[in-house]
Design an enzyme around this catalytic site. Structure first.
Site, PDB file in Angstrom:
ATOM      1  CG  ASN A   1       7.572  45.679 -20.652  1.00 28.03           C
ATOM      2  OD1 ASN A   1       7.539  44.623 -21.263  1.00 28.03           O
ATOM      3  ND2 ASN A   1       7.434  46.851 -21.254  1.00 28.03           N
ATOM      4  CE1 TYR A   2       5.444  42.975 -23.735  1.00 31.91           C
ATOM      5  CE2 TYR A   2       5.726  40.622 -23.992  1.00 31.91           C
ATOM      6  CZ  TYR A   2       5.838  41.896 -24.499  1.00 31.91           C
ATOM      7  OH  TYR A   2       6.339  42.078 -25.768  1.00 31.91           O
ATOM      8  CB  ALA A   3       0.359  43.122 -19.333  1.00 27.93           C
TER       9      ALA A   3
END
Length: 328
Positions: free
Chosen positions: A55-57
């Site tokens: 889930n970055y970023a």
């Protein structure tokens, strides 16, 4: 560089550098050229442990994330990087739709979500096996056994190597490990929590933690780790996003309490005695402590990375460690 072993099973355990490099903002806030330069220098210095998440970023571009994994995949291919570099990633906290987040709309830890996320991360990173995979946040809407069995099966099959958990209640970690052991499956061996020399308040509620923080390495987690020496703590945000040294960066609100000035004073004193920077003292204190910790520190420039790397060779005396440990 110095190294330590994480994990216990000969099939999955890895030797990694005692300092991990955080790649959270690579490919988004930190552009590709700078990210590649930081990664190259880290490897040249003997670094072998890099951390990211699916889930970055997501919050930077209002999307779903994946920028960091994609950049690491491109870097791996361009440099011919193989399994000599351990890349850890996480799943469970990627938002399901742009403009949402992991508090209200996370992918979660169901069997389907885990298997989909694993395949997506393998593709982005360009790897056959994910070296280390963390359950990023809890998902109490799914039976714990379902998550444990899915992750365990993926590890047993060789799709995933080591398993870890981040931001989980300690009782949930222990229950998950017991379930895995009872099923004869691999369980969590690496725990990633926020940990620094300064101690936060643990009773401050947040949208994710209504009873107070489960994401910090508090007394209960540290006690658990001392009792379970096969577990490894990876400490994220050890430098509090620059708050130790940047005048424009105030300490997070949960560090604003009467115990903070005394610990800061000892840090400054030890830094002055050693001739090192405060950040280097924090990292060295974690690396060489009685409970060894692998600090996970990001860098936005090669110069910043070099400063962090110097902490690996900083030797604190027993007396200095005792003062740092006992400050209150």
């Amino acid at each position: 560089m110095k190294y330590r072993t994480i994990g216990t099973d000969p099939a999955t355990r890895r030797e990694v550098s005692v300092l991990a490099l955080g790649a959270m903002l690579f490919g988004s806030v930190t552009d590709e050229k700078t990210s590649f330069a930081i990664l190259d220098h880290f490897v040249e210095a003997g670094g072998t442990f890099i951390d990211t998440s699916d889930n970055y970023a997501y919050w930077v571009e209002g999307g779903l994330g994946g920028q960091s994994e994609r950049l690491l995949g491109k870097w791996r291919r361009s440099r011919g990087i193989g399994d000599e570099i351990v890349i850890a990633t996480k799943l469970g906290a990627e938002p399901l739709a742009p403009g949402t987040g992991f508090v209200d709309n996370a992918e979660g830890l169901s069997e389907k979500a885990v298997r989909v996320a694993v395949e997506r991360s393998r593709e982005r990173l360009g790897v056959e096996r994910l070296d280390l995979l963390y359950a990023h946040i809890e998902d109490r809407s799914v039976p714990l056994a379902e998550t444990v069995e899915t992750l365990g099966e993926l590890s047993a099959s060789g799709t995933v190597g080591l398993l870890g958990a981040s931001n989980h209640a300690v009782w949930r970690v222990e229950r998950a490990r017991a379930l895995a052991a009872a099923a004869g499956l691999p369980g969590y061996e690496v725990l990633q929590y926020q940990h620094s020399h300064l101690r936060p308040r643990f009773d401050v509620p947040s949208p994710l933690f209504e009873d107070g923080s489960l994401g910090h390495a508090g007394p209960e987690l540290l006690s658990y780790l001392r009792a379970e020496p096969d577990l490894t703590l990876v400490a994220y945000s050890p430098l509090l996003a620059g708050a130790y040294t940047r005048p424009d960066k105030p300490l997070p609100q949960d560090y604003d309490h009467p115990g903070t000035p005394a610990r800061l004073a000892i840090l400054r004193a030890v830094a002055a005695e050693t001739g090192a920077g405060i950040n280097q003292v924090v990292l060295a204190w974690q690396i060489g402590g009685r409970l060894p910790v692998i600090p996970l520190a990001g860098a936005s420039s090669v110069a910043q990375l070099k400063e962090n790397l110097a902490a690996v060779d900083l030797e604190l005396t027993d007396e200095q460690r005792a003062r740092l440990d006992g400050a209150h």
